[in-house]
Design a protein around this motif. Structure first.
Motif, PDB file in Angstrom:
ATOM      1  N   LEU A 181     -36.500 -65.684  32.677  1.00 43.02           N
ATOM      2  CA  LEU A 181     -35.681 -67.056  32.415  1.00 43.02           C
ATOM      3  C   LEU A 181     -34.414 -66.677  32.952  1.00 43.02           C
ATOM      4  O   LEU A 181     -33.918 -65.412  32.726  1.00 43.02           O
ATOM      5  CB  LEU A 181     -35.617 -67.634  30.918  1.00 43.02           C
ATOM      6  N   ASP A 185     -29.407 -70.850  32.457  1.00 38.45           N
ATOM      7  CA  ASP A 185     -29.952 -72.121  32.131  1.00 38.45           C
ATOM      8  C   ASP A 185     -29.596 -72.500  30.915  1.00 38.45           C
ATOM      9  O   ASP A 185     -28.953 -71.899  29.892  1.00 38.45           O
ATOM     10  CB  ASP A 185     -31.676 -71.813  32.084  1.00 38.45           C
ATOM     11  N   SER A 186     -29.832 -73.986  30.620  1.00 39.24           N
ATOM     12  CA  SER A 186     -29.518 -74.459  29.340  1.00 39.24           C
ATOM     13  C   SER A 186     -30.324 -73.670  28.171  1.00 39.24           C
ATOM     14  O   SER A 186     -31.234 -73.443  28.512  1.00 39.24           O
ATOM     15  CB  SER A 186     -29.563 -75.955  29.609  1.00 39.24           C
ATOM     16  N   SER A 188     -31.344 -75.273  25.663  1.00 41.39           N
ATOM     17  CA  SER A 188     -32.497 -76.189  25.386  1.00 41.39           C
ATOM     18  C   SER A 188     -33.822 -75.771  26.094  1.00 41.39           C
ATOM     19  O   SER A 188     -34.869 -75.892  25.703  1.00 41.39           O
ATOM     20  CB  SER A 188     -32.286 -77.398  25.238  1.00 41.39           C
ATOM     21  N   THR A 189     -33.460 -75.616  27.309  1.00 41.09           N
ATOM     22  CA  THR A 189     -34.517 -75.297  28.623  1.00 41.09           C
ATOM     23  C   THR A 189     -35.067 -73.943  28.033  1.00 41.09           C
ATOM     24  O   THR A 189     -36.320 -73.694  28.052  1.00 41.09           O
ATOM     25  CB  THR A 189     -34.106 -75.280  29.588  1.00 41.09           C
ATOM     26  N   THR A 190     -34.426 -73.006  27.722  1.00 48.28           N
ATOM     27  CA  THR A 190     -35.018 -71.629  27.496  1.00 48.28           C
ATOM     28  C   THR A 190     -35.684 -71.633  26.334  1.00 48.28           C
ATOM     29  O   THR A 190     -36.928 -71.086  26.052  1.00 48.28           O
ATOM     30  CB  THR A 190     -33.847 -70.605  27.255  1.00 48.28           C
ATOM     31  N   ALA A 192     -37.389 -74.140  24.931  1.00 47.29           N
ATOM     32  CA  ALA A 192     -38.537 -74.805  25.359  1.00 47.29           C
ATOM     33  C   ALA A 192     -39.567 -74.232  25.880  1.00 47.29           C
ATOM     34  O   ALA A 192     -40.877 -73.958  25.641  1.00 47.29           O
ATOM     35  CB  ALA A 192     -38.273 -76.087  25.916  1.00 47.29           C
ATOM     36  N   VAL A 193     -39.183 -73.216  26.860  1.00 45.28           N
ATOM     37  CA  VAL A 193     -40.035 -72.263  27.641  1.00 45.28           C
ATOM     38  C   VAL A 193     -40.646 -71.305  26.657  1.00 45.28           C
ATOM     39  O   VAL A 193     -41.974 -70.970  26.544  1.00 45.28           O
ATOM     40  CB  VAL A 193     -39.569 -71.676  29.002  1.00 45.28           C
ATOM     41  N   ARG A 196     -43.207 -72.395  24.577  1.00 45.90           N
ATOM     42  CA  ARG A 196     -44.555 -72.530  25.171  1.00 45.90           C
ATOM     43  C   ARG A 196     -45.429 -71.251  25.420  1.00 45.90           C
ATOM     44  O   ARG A 196     -46.428 -71.190  25.177  1.00 45.90           O
ATOM     45  CB  ARG A 196     -44.415 -73.388  26.386  1.00 45.90           C
ATOM     46  N   GLU A 215     -30.955 -70.273  17.255  1.00 46.51           N
ATOM     47  CA  GLU A 215     -31.977 -71.257  17.425  1.00 46.51           C
ATOM     48  C   GLU A 215     -33.179 -71.080  16.436  1.00 46.51           C
ATOM     49  O   GLU A 215     -33.777 -71.862  16.168  1.00 46.51           O
ATOM     50  CB  GLU A 215     -32.246 -71.420  18.903  1.00 46.51           C
ATOM     51  N   ARG A 220     -35.257 -74.612  15.769  1.00 50.17           N
ATOM     52  CA  ARG A 220     -35.718 -75.295  17.032  1.00 50.17           C
ATOM     53  C   ARG A 220     -36.438 -74.106  18.042  1.00 50.17           C
ATOM     54  O   ARG A 220     -37.301 -74.551  18.803  1.00 50.17           O
ATOM     55  CB  ARG A 220     -34.524 -75.497  17.659  1.00 50.17           C
TER      56      ARG A 220
END
Length: 457
Positions: A181, A185-186, A188-190, A192-193, A196, A215, A220
């Motif tokens: 990553l 990057d934002s 929130s994107t980091t 989320a990845v 997962r 976070e 989150r």
């Protein structure tokens, strides 16, 4: 890169843990002799640079700066057909998997100290670089084995010329399922990845680890890595403590540079052990004189024992490092370790003093004042003031008053201090978030903030 060859190199390096200190010393002497012999035989720069010093001890050799290396690039490379202009053109379009002339991996530094450096590695050198990074996980008690694949997430730079991107592109294999990553990057994107992927090892710049720890504490980010590794930026006590709370264990610090690959990494006891078999380090003052263990240096001189394409002998890194007095090791002969890495010499600000002299302000002063705010921060030294950016809720009046008082106590005269809340600390194109930015030598200006106070002398 052959996985079998990499595993063989890792195993050979791992076997060095069984060496005695005398065996390690003998290896270093032989390797340095071979490095110097190769440089004198194949590099016009070194034949000129070390003329009359061929038999001198390492400590008497002249120091090679990045500026000199880049100015005389065509003379230092030992493949005499290589030219800097051609390498520069190659970098304009190269991907992380490409090889210059089908042979050399080429990594470039970000140029944060004012000049970009370019460094080539042959297949053999690159294999050693990969093995050095792999050692960091083994020394932290998280080895990668054929029977124990390791899911790894790396949050740093995906720029194709950044060494971490090239390393990632060349070690893709079933042993290390990896997600890469970009720190730009934002958040929130980091998050989320990562949620997962659920990494077993999390690697990132210190600044991004601080944000991810927040976070995680907020619920989150929900990951449970077996180990967290910090690289490329100083790991501050505040970020170390925050990460420890978030993931239940201290992060492991990895000290590396594009020029050297790994210089040191932390063992399970969190001692930052030197890779003494791969790199010889000298901690020196501004005049290249050695400083005692336990004393912070102005610079670090490195001799990269495996470098051949671009031999690096007493090459200058402007990192402020303090070696630990004495020794401690559960890693065989690797007893030397670093007590602190305090950023670059360029991070030390020179501000006008009360008596009209220049007062040197060490980054630790800002750490002491600003880490208490509990949010990411950045200090920008401008020609007319010190500007502080803080990414989070903060008592602006208290922060600027406390910092102004600290500057006054340090002997700084009549300096404007402004504090401004921002949504996020801006990152460089390579994703780093420097804590100190010195713009005092530029003509850059920005509108004064309303939240301003003077450090009165």
């Amino acid at each position: 890169m052959s996985l079998v060859r990499l595993l063989a190199t890792r195993a050979a390096h791992g076997a060095r843990l069984a060496w005695t200190t005398d065996e390690l010393a003998a290896h270093r002497e032989r390797a340095l002799g071979a490095l110097r012999a190769h440089a004198y035989a194949h590099s016009p720069l070194y034949r000129d640079f070390h003329r009359g010093y061929e038999r001198a001890p390492l400590s008497e050799l002249p120091v090679l700066t990045k500026a000199a290396l880049m100015e005389r690039f065509d003379e230092i490379v030992t493949d005499r057909s290589i030219r800097r202009a051609e390498v520069e053109r190659y970098l304009e379009t190269a991907s992380a998997t490409d090889r210059y002339r089908g042979r050399y991996r080429v990594a470039a530094t970000g140029g944060t100290t004012g000049r970009r450096g370019i460094f080539l590695a042959s297949p053999g050198e690159w294999n050693t670089i990969l093995a050095s990074y792999s050692r960091a996980y083994a020394w932290a008690g998280l080895p990668v084995r054929l029977t124990h694949p390791l899911r790894m997430a790396i949050v740093s730079s995906r720029a194709p010329t950044h060494q971490s991107s090239i390393v990632g592109a060349t070690v893709r294999n079933p042993l290390v399922p990896t997600v890469r990553l970009d720190a730009t990057d934002s958040l929130s994107t980091t998050v989320a990845v990562l949620n997962r992927f659920r990494p077993q090892a999390l690697v990132g710049y210190a600044s991004i680890l601080g944000e991810l720890a927040a976070e995680q504490r907020a619920g989150r980010l929900i990951v449970a890595p077996r180990a967290v590794f910090s690289a490329s930026e100083p790991l501050t006590p505040d970020i170390r403590a925050s990460a420890s709370v978030a993931w239940g264990a201290e992060p492991f610090n990895v000290y590396a540079a594009t020029e050297t690959a790994c210089i040191a990494s932390e063992c399970e006891s969190h001692h930052l052990h030197l890779y003494s078999d791969l790199v010889i380090v000298e901690v020196v003052d501004a005049d290249n004189r050695p400083v005692p263990d336990g004393v912070i240096g102005d610079k670090l001189l490195v001799s990269v024992l495996f470098s051949r394409t671009q031999p690096l002998i007493r090459y200058e890194l402007t990192d402020r490092v303090r070696l630990a007095p004495g020794s401690a090791s559960d890693l065989g002969p690797f007893t030397g370790f670093i007590e602190a890495v305090e950023g670059r010499t360029e991070d030390v600000l020179g501000l006008r003093g009360i008596a009209g002299d220049m007062v040197r302000i060490h980054p630790n002063m800002f750490h002491g004042v600003l880490e208490a705010v509990g949010a990411p921060w950045q200090v920008i030294a401008r020609p007319d003031r010190i500007e502080v950016l803080i990414a989070g809720p903060v008592d602006v009046v208290k922060a600027r008053t406390t910092l102004a008082r600290a500057l006054t106590d340090a002997g700084v005269a009549d300096t404007m201090v402004s504090v401004r809340r921002v949504g996020a600390i801006a990152r460089t194109p390579l994703g780093k978030a420097p804590l100190i930015r010195d713009l005092t030598s530029t003509q850059q200006r920005s509108s004064p903030s309303a939240d301003v106070v003077r450090a009165a002398g």
